[in-house]
Structure formats: C-alpha cells, structure tokens
Design a protein around this motif. Structure first.
Motif, PDB file in Angstrom:
ATOM      1  N   MET A 225       0.843  -1.162   0.000  1.00 30.10           N
ATOM      2  CA  MET A 225       0.000   0.000   0.000  1.00 30.10           C
ATOM      3  C   MET A 225       0.892   1.229   0.000  1.00 30.10           C
ATOM      4  N   HIS A 226       0.547   2.219  -0.804  1.00 30.16           N
ATOM      5  CA  HIS A 226       1.264   3.485  -0.853  1.00 30.16           C
ATOM      6  C   HIS A 226       0.442   4.552  -0.152  1.00 30.16           C
ATOM      7  N   VAL A 227       1.062   5.294   0.744  1.00 23.62           N
ATOM      8  CA  VAL A 227       0.365   6.365   1.445  1.00 23.62           C
ATOM      9  C   VAL A 227       1.177   7.643   1.318  1.00 23.62           C
ATOM     10  N   SER A 228       0.558   8.669   0.780  1.00 26.89           N
ATOM     11  CA  SER A 228       1.155   9.996   0.762  1.00 26.89           C
ATOM     12  C   SER A 228       0.419  10.801   1.818  1.00 26.89           C
ATOM     13  N   ALA A 229       1.090  11.115   2.899  1.00 24.11           N
ATOM     14  CA  ALA A 229       0.416  11.765   4.024  1.00 24.11           C
ATOM     15  C   ALA A 229       0.754  13.245   4.073  1.00 24.11           C
ATOM     16  N   TYR A 230      -0.251  14.044   4.328  1.00 27.85           N
ATOM     17  CA  TYR A 230      -0.072  15.465   4.515  1.00 27.85           C
ATOM     18  C   TYR A 230      -1.278  16.003   5.257  1.00 27.85           C
ATOM     19  N   SER A 231      -1.160  17.223   5.701  1.00 26.60           N
ATOM     20  CA  SER A 231      -2.255  17.831   6.448  1.00 26.60           C
ATOM     21  C   SER A 231      -3.307  18.380   5.499  1.00 26.60           C
ATOM     22  N   VAL A 232      -4.553  18.026   5.737  1.00 23.31           N
ATOM     23  CA  VAL A 232      -5.661  18.544   4.935  1.00 23.31           C
ATOM     24  C   VAL A 232      -6.352  19.627   5.745  1.00 23.31           C
ATOM     25  N   GLU A 233      -6.319  20.831   5.210  1.00 24.14           N
ATOM     26  CA  GLU A 233      -6.924  21.948   5.921  1.00 24.14           C
ATOM     27  C   GLU A 233      -8.245  22.385   5.305  1.00 24.14           C
ATOM     28  N   HIS A 234      -8.480  22.021   4.064  1.00 24.08           N
ATOM     29  CA  HIS A 234      -9.697  22.436   3.375  1.00 24.08           C
ATOM     30  C   HIS A 234     -10.368  21.220   2.757  1.00 24.08           C
ATOM     31  N   SER A 235     -11.681  21.218   2.784  1.00 22.95           N
ATOM     32  CA  SER A 235     -12.416  20.039   2.311  1.00 22.95           C
ATOM     33  C   SER A 235     -12.175  19.741   0.845  1.00 22.95           C
ATOM     34  N   HIS A 236     -11.877  20.743   0.019  1.00 18.29           N
ATOM     35  CA  HIS A 236     -11.657  20.469  -1.408  1.00 18.29           C
ATOM     36  C   HIS A 236     -10.400  19.638  -1.640  1.00 18.29           C
ATOM     37  N   GLU A 237      -9.514  19.571  -0.657  1.00 17.11           N
ATOM     38  CA  GLU A 237      -8.299  18.771  -0.792  1.00 17.11           C
ATOM     39  C   GLU A 237      -8.597  17.269  -0.737  1.00 17.11           C
ATOM     40  N   TYR A 238      -9.825  16.894  -0.389  1.00 13.20           N
ATOM     41  CA  TYR A 238     -10.223  15.493  -0.393  1.00 13.20           C
ATOM     42  C   TYR A 238     -10.625  15.028  -1.787  1.00 13.20           C
ATOM     43  N   ALA A 239     -10.857  15.951  -2.688  1.00 12.67           N
ATOM     44  CA  ALA A 239     -11.285  15.583  -4.038  1.00 12.67           C
ATOM     45  C   ALA A 239     -10.235  14.699  -4.694  1.00 12.67           C
ATOM     46  N   ASP A 240     -10.702  13.656  -5.354  1.00  7.12           N
ATOM     47  CA  ASP A 240      -9.841  12.727  -6.087  1.00  7.12           C
ATOM     48  C   ASP A 240      -8.818  12.017  -5.218  1.00  7.12           C
ATOM     49  N   ALA A 241      -9.082  11.893  -3.934  1.00  5.63           N
ATOM     50  CA  ALA A 241      -8.174  11.181  -3.030  1.00  5.63           C
ATOM     51  C   ALA A 241      -8.868   9.963  -2.453  1.00  5.63           C
ATOM     52  N   THR A 242      -8.076   8.987  -2.084  1.00  5.97           N
ATOM     53  CA  THR A 242      -8.581   7.876  -1.305  1.00  5.97           C
ATOM     54  C   THR A 242      -8.531   8.336   0.140  1.00  5.97           C
ATOM     55  N   VAL A 243      -9.651   8.284   0.847  1.00  4.13           N
ATOM     56  CA  VAL A 243      -9.725   8.801   2.210  1.00  4.13           C
ATOM     57  C   VAL A 243      -9.834   7.632   3.185  1.00  4.13           C
ATOM     58  N   VAL A 244      -8.747   7.378   3.887  1.00  4.75           N
ATOM     59  CA  VAL A 244      -8.711   6.318   4.887  1.00  4.75           C
ATOM     60  C   VAL A 244      -8.994   6.960   6.236  1.00  4.75           C
ATOM     61  N   ILE A 245      -9.912   6.369   6.982  1.00  6.51           N
ATOM     62  CA  ILE A 245     -10.338   6.942   8.258  1.00  6.51           C
ATOM     63  C   ILE A 245     -10.157   5.928   9.378  1.00  6.51           C
ATOM     64  N   ASP A 246     -10.127   6.424  10.613  1.00 12.65           N
ATOM     65  CA  ASP A 246      -9.989   5.487  11.724  1.00 12.65           C
ATOM     66  C   ASP A 246     -11.308   4.802  12.026  1.00 12.65           C
ATOM     67  N   GLU A 247     -12.373   5.531  12.218  1.00 13.73           N
ATOM     68  CA  GLU A 247     -13.682   4.942  12.495  1.00 13.73           C
ATOM     69  C   GLU A 247     -14.763   5.812  11.869  1.00 13.73           C
ATOM     70  N   ARG A 248     -15.582   5.217  11.012  1.00 13.47           N
ATOM     71  CA  ARG A 248     -16.596   5.956  10.246  1.00 13.47           C
ATOM     72  C   ARG A 248     -17.505   6.801  11.148  1.00 13.47           C
ATOM     73  N   GLU A 249     -18.084   6.201  12.167  1.00 18.24           N
ATOM     74  CA  GLU A 249     -19.032   6.917  13.023  1.00 18.24           C
ATOM     75  C   GLU A 249     -18.393   8.147  13.663  1.00 18.24           C
ATOM     76  N   ALA A 250     -17.180   7.990  14.168  1.00 21.58           N
ATOM     77  CA  ALA A 250     -16.493   9.105  14.818  1.00 21.58           C
ATOM     78  C   ALA A 250     -16.141  10.201  13.828  1.00 21.58           C
ATOM     79  N   VAL A 251     -15.650   9.819  12.653  1.00 20.88           N
ATOM     80  CA  VAL A 251     -15.282  10.814  11.638  1.00 20.88           C
ATOM     81  C   VAL A 251     -16.510  11.587  11.177  1.00 20.88           C
ATOM     82  N   LEU A 252     -17.626  10.892  10.953  1.00 18.83           N
ATOM     83  CA  LEU A 252     -18.845  11.563  10.496  1.00 18.83           C
ATOM     84  C   LEU A 252     -19.432  12.478  11.562  1.00 18.83           C
TER      85      LEU A 252
END
Length: 88
Positions: A1-28
């Motif tokens: 698995m390849h992970v490019s990690a960086y800080s996301v400060e704006h929601s548009h930075e999620y566009a076209d990215a694979t978003v891996v989260i720790d726990e769906r309920e908590a993130v939502l």
C-alpha cells in the motif's frame, strides 16, 4: 500500500483522493472538513475507507494520493482499559 500523508486543511483537498479513516461513526460526527466535503459533494461516504478494511482488503485508490483522517479512538490511543489488543 502506498500512502502519501499530509495535512488537509480544506475540504476540497479530499477531491480525487482515497480517504482512509480510523472509524466511520467518529469521523462523520467529529471531522469538520470531512463533514464539509460530504455536504458539498466533494466526496461521498463510499470514498471513506476504514483503516482496518484498508489493511485487510487493500485499497483501490482513486488517484495516487491517499489521505488518512483520524479523530482518535480510545482503543488506538491507549486510553481505554477495556480495549481488545486484537482490534484490527
């Protein structure tokens, strides 16, 4: 698995990215930029992949960029005495 990690400060930075989260309920519930990205159609809930699933099943990235968003879960941060060691 390849992970490019960086800080996301704006929601548009999620566009076209694979978003891996720790726990769906908590993130939502707690991750404002993810909630904002969902509300504005930048991503859908289908784009959110829990870490355990990513580790066991792998990822099918939307692009070469992967974003990991965590809000902290007591089990993973060691603050829960009732946590199972075999979480993943």
């Amino acid at each position: 698995m390849h992970v490019s990690a960086y800080s996301v400060e704006h929601s548009h930075e999620y566009a076209d990215a694979t978003v891996v989260i720790d726990e769906r309920e908590a993130v939502l519930e707690e991750a404002g930029e993810v909630i904002h990205a969902l509300a504005h159609g930048v991503i859908t809930e289908d784009h959110l992949i829990e870490l355990g699933t990513a580790l066991t099943d792998g990822l099918a990235p939307r692009t070469g960029r992967t974003v990991f968003k965590t809000v902290g879960i007591p089990c993973r941060t060691g603050r829960s005495p009732t946590c199972s060691l075999s979480y993943a």
